[in-house]
Structure formats: structure tokens, C-alpha cells
Design a protein around this motif. Sequence first.
Motif, mmCIF file in Angstrom:
data_model
loop_
_atom_site.group_PDB
_atom_site.id
_atom_site.type_symbol
_atom_site.label_atom_id
_atom_site.label_comp_id
_atom_site.label_asym_id
_atom_site.label_seq_id
_atom_site.Cartn_x
_atom_site.Cartn_y
_atom_site.Cartn_z
ATOM 1 N N ARG A 128 23.920 -15.069 35.684
ATOM 2 C CA ARG A 128 25.048 -15.333 34.782
ATOM 3 C C ARG A 128 24.725 -16.492 33.841
ATOM 4 O O ARG A 128 25.024 -16.442 32.639
ATOM 5 N N ARG A 151 22.368 -15.211 31.296
ATOM 6 C CA ARG A 151 23.144 -14.354 30.387
ATOM 7 C C ARG A 151 23.906 -15.219 29.370
ATOM 8 O O ARG A 151 23.909 -14.935 28.164
ATOM 9 N N PHE A 171 21.416 -7.292 33.910
ATOM 10 C CA PHE A 171 22.040 -8.380 33.144
ATOM 11 C C PHE A 171 21.428 -8.496 31.748
ATOM 12 O O PHE A 171 21.981 -9.194 30.890
#
Length: 249
Positions: free
Chosen positions: A188, A191, A212
Amino acid sequence: MDNTLAASVAHVTKTYGTGDGTVTALDNVSVGIRRGEFTAIMGPSGSGKSTLMHIMAGLDAPTSGQAFIGDSEITGLNDRDLTLLRRRKAGFIFQAFNLVPTLDVKANILLPFDLDGRRPRPDELHRVQDLVYELGLERRLTHRPHELSGGQQQRVAIARALAAAPELIFADEPTGNLDSRTGRDVLRILREASDTGQSIAMVTHDPVAASFADRVLFLGDGRIVADKPRQTPEEISAHMLRLEQEAAA
């Protein structure tokens, strides 16, 4: 040179050994990592994915062909100029954490600033504090690497790579030593880094990690065999299975 690319290779071949023992790791590969995009690089074991990343990052030299970071050709650069370019442009997350054993966690994370001969700006310190918190390292800042688990060392390496917000991040199996929850947190964060304009090239064997990414490059026998837009883990798994079957055939 295409200024929309954060890193690229042109007609790169990499061989090891000589004569009958010659192994071709990369076979006339031309590909670029687009700016502000999260690119996953996948392929069966021995397909050349880590070799491709190492050449793009200037950590290995091609047998033939050219490699670029941004619009700067790095093939043929002397060690000093290459080190300076990498220091200013790139962050690295590798399976060998490469933490400095004599430095505590905080000093390891701030190392990119020290190597650049400067102190972090207030906004950079704020970002480092956010990374420390997101990666669960706030209680580990005074520990040395030998006092940390493998997963904690990996998180320190990730914080260090992202600390100075480099334009380009090379990540080789960045979730390989992490539990699934921390791995998702790391993905995350990568990302989000991509969403704010950083360019990421990530070698992984994990279809969930690759999902991702904005783009998935598949290698087979030292060549790019597929270049796909964002994929689901199931789509990636199916494609990897086909590549494994072809490699075994």
C-alpha cells in the motif's frame, strides 16, 4: 531518449560463462519503466527478472546494449558518477537488507540524507515520521539491526528507500520476509508512492503483490513475453502457470 521513462534498457543482452558453459540471462531486451507508474516484473525462476532489475539500477553491467536512468545513460559510467546518479535518483529495497550494523534504526533510515551531505527538510522529516509509524517502527528507532527480526530489518530498509522520496524505487521481492499483514502495508505504501509520482519497479513471484502494480511485465527465458496492464491475482497466477509449464516443456 524518451523522457517519459524513469529507467530503461535498449537491446540488452547479459551472458555468464564462456563456450559451452555460456548462460544467457537476458536476450536482446528493450523495455522501459514509465514515470509515475508501479511496474511489477515477474517470471519463472531463472527467467532473468532480477538480472534485468540489476542492470536497470546500474548494479550490474550488460554484456551488450544500453541502460538508462531517466535520460542519463549509465552503461559505461565510472563508479563515482554512477554512485552519485543512483544516490540522487533511486531508492533500493533488496532481499539482503544492507543495513549498516553500527547504526541504529533512525540513523539507517536517515542515511540517504547523510550520504547526500545534507539534513532533511521539515517536510522530509514529516514524511520519515509517517513512514516510521506506518511500518510500525516507532518503538525500534534506537535498536541496532542485530536486535531486529528479519521482517523488522526489511521494514527499516523500506523506510530508508522511501525516506528521501527518490524519483525511482527498485524493489526486489520487498514482501518476501514479511507476514501477510505487513506485506500488504508495504504494498500500500509503494502504491501510494506511485500515486504521488514516484516510479516503482518491483520484482516479485507473488501474484497478490503484483496485483498492486499498474503494469505487469512477464519474462521467460531472458525475454519479455508479455506486457499487461493491471491484473487481478487470479489473472497473474494463470499467466505464471502457463509460463512455468512452457519452461518445463
